[in-house]
Design an enzyme around this catalytic site. Structure first.
Site, PDB file in Angstrom:
ATOM      1  CG  HIS A 198      -1.873  -1.093   0.920  1.00  0.00           C
ATOM      2  ND1 HIS A 198      -3.366  -1.515   2.380  1.00  0.00           N
ATOM      3  CD2 HIS A 198      -2.712  -1.592   0.041  1.00  0.00           C
ATOM      4  CE1 HIS A 198      -3.647  -2.063   1.867  1.00  0.00           C
ATOM      5  NE2 HIS A 198      -3.544  -2.382   0.057  1.00  0.00           N
ATOM      6  CD  GLU A 267      -2.247 -33.723   0.899  1.00  0.00           C
ATOM      7  OE1 GLU A 267      -3.206 -33.078   1.408  1.00  0.00           O
ATOM      8  OE2 GLU A 267      -2.149 -35.219   0.792  1.00  0.00           O
TER       9      GLU A 267
END
Length: 370
Positions: A198, A267
């Site tokens: 930001h 996984e």
């Protein structure tokens, strides 16, 4: 209008008055979605930690106890385990979007994001081991053994992590403590990542000359972030109807240190790196290639090319990189035999070649994008 409350001003600058480009599409929702999933995982994980037992003789039974005896324990367990997959889906989408938008030109944001990515991979691996099932136990044996390639101190580090001469209850407790504490550190890094982002604003499709050419983040982009609820709704339906479809059958068998699975597979979100590791017969070179599959992206902070990203070459390279990553993920779950071993080597070369080309094109040749 500023308040006298510094914390309120800080939050206001992050989600209300932040100048944002007018061209941010739903692709910029991936970051906010990741923040939502992180909070969700911490919440469900904390509940599971109340009833989990970090002991090699009781861990697997503790999971069954949570599933069958604890009120709504099954709910928290299946949502936490599938939430990891949801996290990585949006994490990879977030990274691919960053490559499309050449977001690595925001150097501090890029480095902090990659560091979060590495920590999340570590966190997910340790959570995978906590189930103490046949596949996760032997995955822990294989992955921790890779640290032995570190010169001089490698074997000592492995022994320290194991807490002995093999993967035992001491190893499980080590992983459990880290798995519980690491997300809180990641929360701090995520806030830092947002603050760095930001301070400059997000990269966007169209170039904005200054803050006068932008709109406030809230409430303009709050409405856009509500699209995340659609993905959450689909996730809930998927988890309730197919709660165990993403897990390996070996994950439902208690760990047996005396007999390894025929085919050890991690996984799905680690398969591309696992395929690169298996593609190289030499253990040391394989581990180096495994690490470089992620660490090589840190080199992108050297790029100082701030021209337009509206070009077809960048899209072609990123799409090619995505395809090679998907193919490597498929090869990672294939058995270790021909032609899969040969294809793993070929696509590993293609993977690193595309990363190198992507880096060199932006580093050296600005004329291609003028």
């Amino acid at each position: 209008m500023k308040s006298y409350n510094n914390m309120l001003n800080f939050v206001n600058s992050l989600i209300v008055t932040l100048p944002s480009s007018k061209s941010l599409t739903i692709g910029w929702n991936f970051g906010s979605m990741l923040g939502m999933i992180l909070i969700f995982q911490i919440f469900t994980g904390t509940f599971l930690a109340f009833y989990y037992v970090a002991d090699g003789f009781a861990a697997f039974s503790a999971i069954q106890y949570i599933m069958y005896n604890v009120n709504y324990g099954w709910f928290f367990r299946i949502f936490h385990s599938n939430g990891a997959s949801l996290f990585f889906i949006f994490l990879y989408l977030h990274i691919f979007k960053a490559l499309f938008m050449v977001s690595y030109r925001l150097k501090k944001v890029w480095v902090s994001g990659l560091t979060i990515y590495l920590l999340i991979m570590m966190e997910a691996f340790m959570g995978y081991v906590l189930v103490w099932a046949q596949m996760s136990f032997w995955a822990a044996v294989v992955i921790t053994s890779l640290l032995s390639v570190i010169p001089i101190w490698g074997p000592m580090i492995v022994m320290w992590i194991w807490g002995g001469f093999g993967v035992t209850s001491a190893t499980l407790k080590f992983f459990f403590i880290l798995h519980f504490l690491l997300p809180w550190g990641m929360l701090v890094l995520v806030v830092l990542h947002l603050m760095l982002l930001h301070s400059t604003g997000s990269t966007s499709i169209l170039y904005c000359h200054g803050d006068y050419d932008k709109v406030c983040f809230g409430p303009e982009y709050w409405n856009k972030d509500m699209y995340n609820l659609i993905f959450w709704f689909l996730f809930v339906i998927f988890v309730l109807y197919k709660p165990f479809s993403l897990g390996d059958p070996e994950m439902y068998i208690e760990a047996n240190p005396m007999m390894s699975p025929v085919h050890i597979v991690p996984e799905w979100y680690f398969l591309f790196a696992y395929a690169i590791l298996r593609a190289i017969p030499n253990k040391v070179l394989g581990v180096v290639a495994l690490l470089m599959s992620i660490l090589c992206f840190y080199l992108f902070v050297l790029i100082n090319n701030y021209v337009s990203v509206l070009n077809k070459l960048n899209k072609y390279l990123v799409y090619s990189f995505i395809i090679s990553s998907v193919v490597l993920s498929w090869l990672g779950q294939c058995v270790v035999e021909e032609p899969f071993t040969l294809l793993s080597s070929i696509f590993s070369i293609i993977y690193f070649f595309l990363v190198m080309i992507l880096f060199l094109v932006f580093y050296f040749n600005k004329k291609l994008f003028v």
